[in-house]
Design a protein around this motif. Sequence first.
Motif, mmCIF file in Angstrom:
data_model
loop_
_atom_site.group_PDB
_atom_site.id
_atom_site.type_symbol
_atom_site.label_atom_id
_atom_site.label_comp_id
_atom_site.label_asym_id
_atom_site.label_seq_id
_atom_site.Cartn_x
_atom_site.Cartn_y
_atom_site.Cartn_z
ATOM 1 N N ASN A 58 0.796 -1.145 -0.059
ATOM 2 C CA ASN A 58 0.006 0.044 -0.036
ATOM 3 C C ASN A 58 0.778 1.076 0.006
ATOM 4 N N PRO A 59 0.174 2.113 -0.296
ATOM 5 C CA PRO A 59 1.237 3.628 -0.253
ATOM 6 C C PRO A 59 1.957 3.914 1.010
ATOM 7 N N ARG A 60 1.544 3.447 2.182
ATOM 8 C CA ARG A 60 2.312 3.525 3.640
ATOM 9 C C ARG A 60 3.548 2.758 3.481
ATOM 10 N N VAL A 61 3.421 1.350 2.868
ATOM 11 C CA VAL A 61 4.600 0.587 2.803
ATOM 12 C C VAL A 61 5.435 0.993 1.886
ATOM 13 N N TYR A 62 5.053 1.625 0.677
ATOM 14 C CA TYR A 62 5.888 1.960 -0.166
ATOM 15 C C TYR A 62 6.901 3.314 0.066
ATOM 16 N N ILE A 63 6.042 4.288 0.711
ATOM 17 C CA ILE A 63 6.792 5.396 1.353
ATOM 18 C C ILE A 63 7.851 4.889 2.339
ATOM 19 N N GLY A 64 7.415 4.132 3.382
ATOM 20 C CA GLY A 64 8.638 3.649 4.215
ATOM 21 C C GLY A 64 9.579 2.752 3.491
ATOM 22 N N LEU A 65 9.297 2.184 2.420
ATOM 23 C CA LEU A 65 10.565 1.512 2.060
ATOM 24 C C LEU A 65 11.311 2.643 1.161
ATOM 25 N N LYS A 66 10.855 3.343 0.658
ATOM 26 C CA LYS A 66 11.643 4.410 -0.195
ATOM 27 C C LYS A 66 12.340 5.161 0.712
ATOM 28 N N LYS A 67 11.817 5.735 1.799
ATOM 29 C CA LYS A 67 12.386 6.435 2.892
ATOM 30 C C LYS A 67 13.714 5.822 3.477
ATOM 31 N N GLU A 68 13.510 4.381 3.824
ATOM 32 C CA GLU A 68 14.540 3.749 4.402
ATOM 33 C C GLU A 68 15.568 3.306 3.474
ATOM 34 N N LEU A 69 15.381 3.085 2.072
ATOM 35 C CA LEU A 69 16.237 2.615 0.949
ATOM 36 C C LEU A 69 17.142 4.016 0.891
ATOM 37 N N ILE A 70 16.467 5.239 0.963
ATOM 38 C CA ILE A 70 17.384 6.487 0.594
ATOM 39 C C ILE A 70 18.275 6.644 1.791
ATOM 40 N N ALA A 71 17.759 6.534 3.101
ATOM 41 C CA ALA A 71 18.525 6.709 4.155
ATOM 42 C C ALA A 71 19.701 5.674 4.207
ATOM 43 N N LEU A 72 19.464 4.373 3.880
ATOM 44 C CA LEU A 72 20.468 3.578 3.686
ATOM 45 C C LEU A 72 21.535 3.878 2.711
ATOM 46 N N TYR A 73 21.000 4.153 1.639
ATOM 47 C CA TYR A 73 21.786 4.567 0.553
ATOM 48 C C TYR A 73 22.827 5.802 0.842
ATOM 49 N N ASN A 74 22.254 6.890 1.560
ATOM 50 C CA ASN A 74 23.110 7.784 1.955
ATOM 51 C C ASN A 74 23.989 7.589 2.814
ATOM 52 N N GLU A 75 23.742 6.490 3.805
ATOM 53 C CA GLU A 75 24.619 6.206 4.722
ATOM 54 C C GLU A 75 25.719 5.258 4.022
ATOM 55 N N PHE A 76 25.437 4.577 3.458
ATOM 56 C CA PHE A 76 26.392 3.816 2.631
ATOM 57 C C PHE A 76 27.304 4.584 1.756
ATOM 58 N N GLN A 77 26.833 5.636 1.122
ATOM 59 C CA GLN A 77 27.621 6.556 0.360
ATOM 60 C C GLN A 77 28.840 6.998 1.195
ATOM 61 N N ARG A 78 28.510 7.529 2.535
ATOM 62 C CA ARG A 78 29.392 8.071 3.471
ATOM 63 C C ARG A 78 30.438 7.199 3.785
ATOM 64 N N LEU A 79 30.143 6.033 3.761
ATOM 65 C CA LEU A 79 31.176 4.981 4.605
ATOM 66 C C LEU A 79 32.331 4.603 3.447
ATOM 67 N N ASN A 80 33.282 4.128 4.066
ATOM 68 C CA ASN A 80 34.774 4.250 3.463
ATOM 69 C C ASN A 80 34.752 2.575 2.889
ATOM 70 N N ASP A 81 34.182 1.935 3.957
ATOM 71 C CA ASP A 81 34.673 0.258 3.855
ATOM 72 C C ASP A 81 33.025 -0.526 4.297
ATOM 73 N N CYS A 82 32.934 -1.262 3.587
ATOM 74 C CA CYS A 82 31.826 -2.318 3.812
ATOM 75 C C CYS A 82 31.746 -3.017 5.180
ATOM 76 N N SER A 83 32.863 -2.941 5.967
ATOM 77 C CA SER A 83 32.889 -3.472 7.237
ATOM 78 C C SER A 83 32.503 -2.274 8.253
ATOM 79 N N GLN A 84 32.188 -1.259 7.888
ATOM 80 C CA GLN A 84 31.769 -0.135 8.481
ATOM 81 C C GLN A 84 30.092 -0.267 8.860
ATOM 82 N N ILE A 85 29.614 -1.040 7.934
ATOM 83 C CA ILE A 85 27.876 -1.226 7.924
ATOM 84 C C ILE A 85 27.694 -1.874 9.335
ATOM 85 N N SER A 86 26.738 -1.009 10.082
ATOM 86 C CA SER A 86 26.151 -1.698 11.337
ATOM 87 C C SER A 86 25.370 -2.881 11.071
#
Length: 108
Positions: A58-86
């Motif tokens: 539903n739209p609520r799921v879509y919006i939640g997925l989109k926001k979380e994916l964007i947040a994860l993408y931005n955080e992963f862009q900031r990291l220097n190494d995959c080992s820094q993923i929490s």
Amino acid sequence: MSHKNIDNKNRWRNKIVSFRMSPEEAELLNGLVKVSGLNKQDYLICRALQRDVVIYGNPRVYIGLKKELIALYNEFQRLNDCSQISDEQLLILNQIIKILEGMNKNYE
């Protein structure tokens, strides 16, 4: 007098359950709730009673997925190494993948 909290099975929810969490745990919980599309109460009841969390597209799921994916993408862009993923980030990413796999099965 306050409004009675009746669930979708016409049960009166009048018991309060509360507990403390660290800020990190609360953030993780909020992320999992967002991608589930459920409200926090329903999500916690399902998990506490060891029921599967069923997610309907539903739209609520879509919006939640989109926001979380964007947040994860931005955080992963900031990291220097995959080992820094929490572990929390991996947990949310794993949950998103499960949701997307479930959606894919429904469309096959």
